[in-house]
Scaffold this motif. Structure first.
Motif, PDB file in Angstrom:
ATOM      1  N   TYR A 127      43.653  32.468  46.598  1.00 48.43           N
ATOM      2  CA  TYR A 127      42.844  33.690  46.731  1.00 48.43           C
ATOM      3  C   TYR A 127      42.586  34.252  45.326  1.00 48.43           C
ATOM      4  O   TYR A 127      43.449  34.220  44.461  1.00 48.43           O
ATOM      5  CB  TYR A 127      43.607  34.720  47.587  1.00 48.43           C
ATOM      6  CG  TYR A 127      42.789  35.951  47.862  1.00 48.43           C
ATOM      7  CD1 TYR A 127      41.861  35.973  48.887  1.00 48.43           C
ATOM      8  CD2 TYR A 127      42.932  37.087  47.068  1.00 48.43           C
ATOM      9  CE1 TYR A 127      41.085  37.096  49.134  1.00 48.43           C
ATOM     10  CE2 TYR A 127      42.168  38.221  47.304  1.00 48.43           C
ATOM     11  CZ  TYR A 127      41.240  38.209  48.329  1.00 48.43           C
ATOM     12  OH  TYR A 127      40.477  39.324  48.565  1.00 48.43           O
ATOM     13  N   GLY A 128      41.366  34.739  45.112  1.00 50.73           N
ATOM     14  CA  GLY A 128      41.053  35.313  43.786  1.00 50.73           C
ATOM     15  C   GLY A 128      40.202  34.391  42.948  1.00 50.73           C
ATOM     16  O   GLY A 128      39.953  34.671  41.778  1.00 50.73           O
ATOM     17  N   SER A 129      39.755  33.272  43.523  1.00 47.95           N
ATOM     18  CA  SER A 129      38.817  32.406  42.810  1.00 47.95           C
ATOM     19  C   SER A 129      38.045  31.585  43.841  1.00 47.95           C
ATOM     20  O   SER A 129      38.654  30.926  44.682  1.00 47.95           O
ATOM     21  CB  SER A 129      39.559  31.469  41.837  1.00 47.95           C
ATOM     22  OG  SER A 129      38.668  30.984  40.855  1.00 47.95           O
ATOM     23  N   ASP A 130      36.725  31.647  43.763  1.00 44.49           N
ATOM     24  CA  ASP A 130      35.914  30.854  44.706  1.00 44.49           C
ATOM     25  C   ASP A 130      36.212  29.376  44.534  1.00 44.49           C
ATOM     26  O   ASP A 130      36.236  28.617  45.501  1.00 44.49           O
ATOM     27  CB  ASP A 130      34.408  31.069  44.450  1.00 44.49           C
ATOM     28  CG  ASP A 130      33.975  32.471  44.833  1.00 44.49           C
ATOM     29  OD1 ASP A 130      34.728  33.132  45.569  1.00 44.49           O
ATOM     30  OD2 ASP A 130      32.898  32.900  44.382  1.00 44.49           O
TER      31      ASP A 130
ATOM     32  N   THR B 251      38.667  26.599  41.951  1.00 45.92           N
ATOM     33  CA  THR B 251      39.751  26.552  40.970  1.00 45.92           C
ATOM     34  C   THR B 251      39.623  25.286  40.112  1.00 45.92           C
ATOM     35  O   THR B 251      38.946  24.323  40.502  1.00 45.92           O
ATOM     36  CB  THR B 251      41.124  26.573  41.688  1.00 45.92           C
ATOM     37  OG1 THR B 251      41.098  25.592  42.737  1.00 45.92           O
ATOM     38  CG2 THR B 251      41.410  27.916  42.306  1.00 45.92           C
TER      39      THR B 251
ATOM     40  N   GLY C  36      40.079  34.323  37.626  1.00 46.99           N
ATOM     41  CA  GLY C  36      39.405  33.367  38.512  1.00 46.99           C
ATOM     42  C   GLY C  36      37.904  33.427  38.326  1.00 46.99           C
ATOM     43  O   GLY C  36      37.405  34.024  37.359  1.00 46.99           O
TER      44      GLY C  36
ATOM     45  N   ILE D 160      34.539  34.272  40.562  1.00 48.33           N
ATOM     46  CA  ILE D 160      33.995  34.758  41.838  1.00 48.33           C
ATOM     47  C   ILE D 160      32.505  35.059  41.668  1.00 48.33           C
ATOM     48  O   ILE D 160      32.115  35.794  40.755  1.00 48.33           O
ATOM     49  CB  ILE D 160      34.763  36.007  42.329  1.00 48.33           C
ATOM     50  CG1 ILE D 160      36.260  35.679  42.518  1.00 48.33           C
ATOM     51  CG2 ILE D 160      34.171  36.512  43.647  1.00 48.33           C
ATOM     52  CD1 ILE D 160      37.135  36.832  42.969  1.00 48.33           C
ATOM     53  N   ARG D 161      31.703  34.482  42.546  1.00 44.58           N
ATOM     54  CA  ARG D 161      30.232  34.638  42.515  1.00 44.58           C
ATOM     55  C   ARG D 161      29.676  34.433  41.111  1.00 44.58           C
ATOM     56  O   ARG D 161      28.878  35.225  40.610  1.00 44.58           O
ATOM     57  CB  ARG D 161      29.825  36.014  43.066  1.00 44.58           C
ATOM     58  CG  ARG D 161      30.000  36.079  44.569  1.00 44.58           C
ATOM     59  CD  ARG D 161      29.459  37.357  45.175  1.00 44.58           C
ATOM     60  NE  ARG D 161      30.245  37.696  46.350  1.00 44.58           N
ATOM     61  CZ  ARG D 161      31.273  38.530  46.351  1.00 44.58           C
ATOM     62  NH1 ARG D 161      31.624  39.170  45.278  1.00 44.58           N
ATOM     63  NH2 ARG D 161      31.945  38.748  47.458  1.00 44.58           N
TER      64      ARG D 161
ATOM     65  N   THR E  77      36.549  36.621  36.665  1.00 47.07           N
ATOM     66  CA  THR E  77      37.056  37.886  37.241  1.00 47.07           C
ATOM     67  C   THR E  77      38.572  37.976  37.097  1.00 47.07           C
ATOM     68  O   THR E  77      39.236  36.979  36.787  1.00 47.07           O
ATOM     69  CB  THR E  77      36.756  37.921  38.765  1.00 47.07           C
ATOM     70  OG1 THR E  77      37.291  36.714  39.333  1.00 47.07           O
ATOM     71  CG2 THR E  77      35.269  37.997  39.049  1.00 47.07           C
TER      72      THR E  77
ATOM     73  N   THR F 145      41.961  39.437  39.441  1.00 52.82           N
ATOM     74  CA  THR F 145      42.426  39.964  40.732  1.00 52.82           C
ATOM     75  C   THR F 145      43.930  40.194  40.588  1.00 52.82           C
ATOM     76  O   THR F 145      44.632  39.314  40.064  1.00 52.82           O
ATOM     77  CB  THR F 145      42.183  38.925  41.861  1.00 52.82           C
ATOM     78  OG1 THR F 145      40.806  38.552  41.830  1.00 52.82           O
ATOM     79  CG2 THR F 145      42.535  39.463  43.234  1.00 52.82           C
TER      80      THR F 145
ATOM     81  N   LYS G 213      43.439  32.549  51.442  1.00 51.87           N
ATOM     82  CA  LYS G 213      42.013  32.359  51.167  1.00 51.87           C
ATOM     83  C   LYS G 213      41.352  31.736  52.401  1.00 51.87           C
ATOM     84  O   LYS G 213      41.792  30.687  52.865  1.00 51.87           O
ATOM     85  CB  LYS G 213      41.864  31.424  49.963  1.00 51.87           C
ATOM     86  CG  LYS G 213      40.442  31.210  49.542  1.00 51.87           C
ATOM     87  CD  LYS G 213      40.454  30.393  48.272  1.00 51.87           C
ATOM     88  CE  LYS G 213      39.097  30.024  47.819  1.00 51.87           C
ATOM     89  NZ  LYS G 213      39.164  29.299  46.549  1.00 51.87           N
TER      90      LYS G 213
END
Ligand code: F6P
Length: 322
Positions: free
Chosen positions: A131-134, A136, A289, A291-292, A296, A298, A308
């Protein structure tokens, strides 16, 4: 002068070296000293710390694995181990630590953060379950390795009119399996997130032959209730009724090896740089991470406490496209 350290932990992922390189070079660019911890958290406990210069990380961006080595440390899971690790960091005058790794590794980062040590995580695991990265570090390369294997298997499957099961890694997450199934044009995919009846898979394969396909390929996630072993057993038991031959290939660690793709090198470079930026801002206790399309941060608390989700619309798409 600020002194930071970087370590890689858990399962290695192609692109980790590019991330180490980015942490070292952007750290030096900011005027800091950068140290490398060998063999993950265990190395931290054992005091395996070495200075890293910009030249020490030369020629590694294209190499898979991690030049620092990695490990899964049982000792670090204990409070005593974590305190030993912090002692090592303090003895070396290290003011912040960058942890490149996946779920287990970031749980470790969060523990250090809770003990008051400034840590920044960098999202890296082939499983894409963090979680925290679309996406990795390592996912793109692992996916391409799986895909190469699938493409090759399809060729031989077509020649022999055989069905193939390919098991891919991913721990409890079906991301790698689902994406390799879509990209590889598999006839069926089995993932932990969706309960499946093995008979339904068998019928999909039979329908594929009836539609005139010369091959039938099922991608199975290692974490699925019916993984390659379970499905193969079912197909063996019902061999006569189903009437086709089945071969099983388990890709295993092959997927983690090899040179990182361009995507992973760039992602790792951006996330590694994002880690030193976060430290410079004084923002620690976070995961860096992607994200979009943006780098980012988190909070680690959210990262380790949130599962996730897998986009199950892609599972439906895989079924429609088979
Ligand atoms: O987390 C990465 C991963 O490769 C998983 O896909 C797999 O289940 C696990 O690590 C294998 O762990 P090990 O390398 O310790 O056998």
């Amino acid at each position: 002068m600020k002194r930071i350290a970087v370590l890689t932990s858990g399962g290695d992922a192609p692109g980790m070296n590019a991330a180490i390189r980015a942490v070292v070079r952007t750290g030096i660019y900011r005027g800091w000293e950068v140290y490398g911890v060998q063999l993950g958290y265990q190395g931290l406990i054992d005091g395996k710390i070495i200075p890293l210069s910009a030249r020490d990380v030369g020629g590694i961006i294209q190499r898979g694995g991690t030049i620092l080595g990695s490990a899964r440390s049982l000792e670090f899971k204990t409070k005593a181990g974590q305190l030993k690790a912090i002692r090592t960091l303090n003895q070396h005058g290290i003011e912040a630590l960058v942890v490149i790794g996946g779920n287990g590794s970031q749980t470790g980062s969060y523990a250090l953060h809770n003990l008051g040590f400034p840590v920044v995580g960098v999202a890296s695991t082939i499983d894409n379950d963090l979680y925290g990265s679309d996406i990795t570090i390592g996912v793109d390369t692992a996916l391409n390795i799986a895909l190469e294997a699938i493409d090759r298997l399809k060729t031989t499957a077509s020649s022999h009119q055989r069905a193939f099961l390919v098991e891919v890694m991913g721990r409890d997450c079906g991301y790698l399996a689902l994406m390799s199934a879509i990209a590889g044009g598999a006839e069926a995919v089995v993932i932990p997130e969706v309960e499946v009846d093995p008979e339904e898979i068998a019928q999909r394969l039979i329908r594929a032959y009836e539609r005139g396909k010369a091959h039938a390929l099922v991608v199975v996630a290692e974490g699925a209730r019916y993984n390659a072993e379970g499905l193969a057993e079912y197909f063996k038991q019902h061999h006569e009724r189903l009437g086709f031959d089945l071969r099983v290939t388990i890709l295993g660690h092959v997927q983690r090896g090899g040179n990182p793709s361009a995507y992973d090198r760039i992602l790792a470079s951006r996330l590694g740089a994002g880690a030193t930026e976060a430290i410079e801002r004084g923002e620690t206790g976070v995961l860096v991470g992607f994200i979009r399309g943006e780098v980012t941060t988190t909070p680690l608390e959210q990262v380790v406490n949130t599962k996730k989700p897998l986009d199950l619309r892609l599972f439906e798409l895989a079924k429609v496209l088979d």
